[in-house]
Write a protein that holds these residues in place. Structure first.
Motif, PDB file in Angstrom:
ATOM      1  N   LEU A  47       0.778  -1.260  -0.083  1.00  0.00           N
ATOM      2  CA  LEU A  47      -0.047  -0.047  -0.106  1.00  0.00           C
ATOM      3  C   LEU A  47       0.838   1.175  -0.087  1.00  0.00           C
ATOM      4  O   LEU A  47       0.207   2.201  -0.677  1.00  0.00           O
ATOM      5  N   THR A  48       2.081   1.269   1.030  1.00  0.00           N
ATOM      6  CA  THR A  48       2.840   2.434   0.962  1.00  0.00           C
ATOM      7  C   THR A  48       3.679   2.425  -0.501  1.00  0.00           C
ATOM      8  O   THR A  48       3.789   3.646  -1.064  1.00  0.00           O
ATOM      9  N   LEU A  49       3.869   1.560  -1.160  1.00  0.00           N
ATOM     10  CA  LEU A  49       4.415   1.618  -2.571  1.00  0.00           C
ATOM     11  C   LEU A  49       3.642   1.995  -3.528  1.00  0.00           C
ATOM     12  O   LEU A  49       3.737   2.863  -4.356  1.00  0.00           O
ATOM     13  N   LEU A  50       2.202   1.725  -3.490  1.00  0.00           N
ATOM     14  CA  LEU A  50       1.294   2.285  -4.383  1.00  0.00           C
ATOM     15  C   LEU A  50       0.880   3.922  -4.177  1.00  0.00           C
ATOM     16  O   LEU A  50       0.927   4.534  -5.006  1.00  0.00           O
ATOM     17  N   MET A  51       1.119   4.135  -2.897  1.00  0.00           N
ATOM     18  CA  MET A  51       0.937   5.530  -2.542  1.00  0.00           C
ATOM     19  C   MET A  51       2.176   6.578  -3.035  1.00  0.00           C
ATOM     20  O   MET A  51       1.824   7.545  -3.618  1.00  0.00           O
ATOM     21  N   ALA A  52       3.150   5.829  -3.101  1.00  0.00           N
ATOM     22  CA  ALA A  52       4.443   6.438  -3.655  1.00  0.00           C
ATOM     23  C   ALA A  52       4.282   6.943  -4.861  1.00  0.00           C
ATOM     24  O   ALA A  52       4.746   7.639  -5.513  1.00  0.00           O
ATOM     25  N   VAL A  53       4.005   5.556  -5.517  1.00  0.00           N
ATOM     26  CA  VAL A  53       3.862   5.763  -7.085  1.00  0.00           C
ATOM     27  C   VAL A  53       2.671   6.966  -7.609  1.00  0.00           C
ATOM     28  O   VAL A  53       2.820   7.488  -8.426  1.00  0.00           O
ATOM     29  N   THR A  54       1.641   6.619  -6.768  1.00  0.00           N
ATOM     30  CA  THR A  54       0.528   7.877  -7.201  1.00  0.00           C
ATOM     31  C   THR A  54       0.791   9.296  -6.930  1.00  0.00           C
ATOM     32  O   THR A  54       0.868  10.167  -7.551  1.00  0.00           O
ATOM     33  N   ILE A  55       1.706   9.423  -5.632  1.00  0.00           N
ATOM     34  CA  ILE A  55       2.156  10.768  -5.396  1.00  0.00           C
ATOM     35  C   ILE A  55       3.105  11.202  -6.372  1.00  0.00           C
ATOM     36  O   ILE A  55       2.828  12.251  -6.807  1.00  0.00           O
ATOM     37  N   TRP A  56       4.088  10.523  -6.732  1.00  0.00           N
ATOM     38  CA  TRP A  56       5.264  10.704  -7.582  1.00  0.00           C
ATOM     39  C   TRP A  56       4.775  11.180  -9.062  1.00  0.00           C
ATOM     40  O   TRP A  56       4.884  12.084  -9.695  1.00  0.00           O
ATOM     41  N   GLU A  57       3.766  10.145  -9.554  1.00  0.00           N
ATOM     42  CA  GLU A  57       3.522  10.331 -10.827  1.00  0.00           C
ATOM     43  C   GLU A  57       2.379  11.382 -11.183  1.00  0.00           C
ATOM     44  O   GLU A  57       2.457  12.083 -12.002  1.00  0.00           O
ATOM     45  N   ALA A  58       1.797  11.628 -10.127  1.00  0.00           N
ATOM     46  CA  ALA A  58       0.425  12.725 -10.091  1.00  0.00           C
ATOM     47  C   ALA A  58       1.184  13.832 -10.119  1.00  0.00           C
ATOM     48  O   ALA A  58       0.774  14.961 -10.826  1.00  0.00           O
TER      49      ALA A  58
END
Length: 351
Positions: A47-58
């Motif tokens: 979940l943390t990895l998913l959060m990091a990906v979405t934050i970075w890419e957005a």
């Protein structure tokens, strides 16, 4: 924009956010605040990895959009405030979609206001940090590019100055100038004095013109008139120069020696005589272009040319991020159009 799309930077950034955020959760498990469980630890890591990906890419998408619409040379507090707002909105939207997906897959879960608030705060802080990081990278990239272009422009300026100086100190030019001066001294001493004064203006301008990237059109015209006086003294009725430029346009900027090289180019490649006079005209076109035009009457024995004059002028405008120089010719005329540069700042003007 290469750094923004660099996959290595994106991967390292995403893993860094993951490590920071996951570190807080794992420390709670280690201290007993949260019961230790390998499945729960693995689930939180994903979940943390998913959060990091979405934050970075957005956030990266917002930075890319703003730098395409508003490049760094339009830096302002309003621009950065607007970008920060878009970063918050983008991450809020992605966060809302993530929550909807989470609660859809686990309908029994109940949202907690504190959980939602800190989740939003996480995304806000990390999003702003990612945006600031990318803006710093873009600023460094723009600074390096500007420095490189400034060095290249300096080299081109020196090449133009050297080429012009070489053309003026060639033995035939000196011989012709001295020969003309000798004739004037015998026939008209007062005109000889004026000829020497104009000749000194030409050489002084040639030696000093590389100090600035741009110069006021009015000063370039003054130099061109001094240079043309030497030509007209030599060729008499065989050459004429018409300047049709309004005073309002004389405050525009132009790379030094541009007009001199274009006039010299016309004399070099065309017949110049009382029987076949060379007519050169300087005029404005559409208010933002300077046109140098001459009647086309090529020499029977063309002078050798390496094309450096026009090439150097084109290189200067390219390095200054200006429109391309336009060259047109037909059986009757030869035309070169160069863009006039609006005077944003006076720090580049040679005085």
């Amino acid at each position: 924009m290469k750094l923004v799309n660099n996959y290595r930077i994106r991967l390292i950034g995403i893993l860094t956010i993951t490590a920071l955020r996951f570190g807080f959760y794992s420390s709670d498990m280690m201290t007993g605040v949260v019961p230790f469980s390998w499945p729960a630890l693995l689930e939180n890591l994903l979940l943390t990895l998913l959060m990091a990906v979405t934050i970075w890419e957005a956030t990266r998408a917002v930075v890319v959009y703003f730098n395409k619409r508003h490049p760094l040379h339009y830096i302002s507090g309003h621009r950065f405030a607007k970008e920060a707002l878009f970063v918050i909105l983008a991450n809020t939207l992605v966060y809302a979609l993530t929550l909807l997906l989470f609660f859809f897959t686990d309908p029994e879960s109940e949202p907690h206001a504190v959980y939602l608030f800190f989740g939003f705060l996480d995304r806000f802080l990390y999003g702003i940090l990612v945006a600031a990081f990318y803006e710093l990278l873009l600023f460094i990239e723009a600074w390096r590019t500007a420095t490189k272009e400034a060095e290249e422009l300096k080299k081109v300026n020196l090449m133009v100055q050297l080429e012009s100086l070489k053309n003026q100190v060639k033995p035939h030019f000196l011989f012709n100038s001295l020969n003309t001066l000798t004739g004037l001294v015998e026939k008209d001493p007062s005109q000889a004095v004026k000829f020497i004064a104009e000749l000194s203006k030409v050489y002084r301008y040639l030696l000093q013109s590389n100090e600035k990237e741009l110069i006021a059109l009015s000063q370039e015209l003054q130099f061109t008139e001094a240079y043309f006086y030497l030509l007209q003294t030599r060729f008499g009725q065989g050459i004429s120069l018409q300047i049709a430029i309004t005073e309002s346009a004389e405050s525009y900027l132009i790379p030094p020696l541009t007009l001199q090289m274009l006039v010299e180019n016309a004399v070099k490649h065309n017949q110049v005589s009382a029987r076949k006079p060379l007519h050169i005209k300087l005029s404005l076109e559409d208010g933002e272009w300077l046109r140098v035009e001459n009647n086309y009457q090529p020499k029977r024995n063309p002078a050798p040319s390496n094309g450096m004059g026009l090439s150097n002028i084109a290189s200067k405008y390219r390095l200054l991020s200006q429109p391309e120089v336009i060259i047109r010719s037909d059986e009757n005329s030869f035309r070169v159009k160069v863009p006039l540069i609006k005077p944003v700042s006076h720090e580049h003007i040679y005085s």
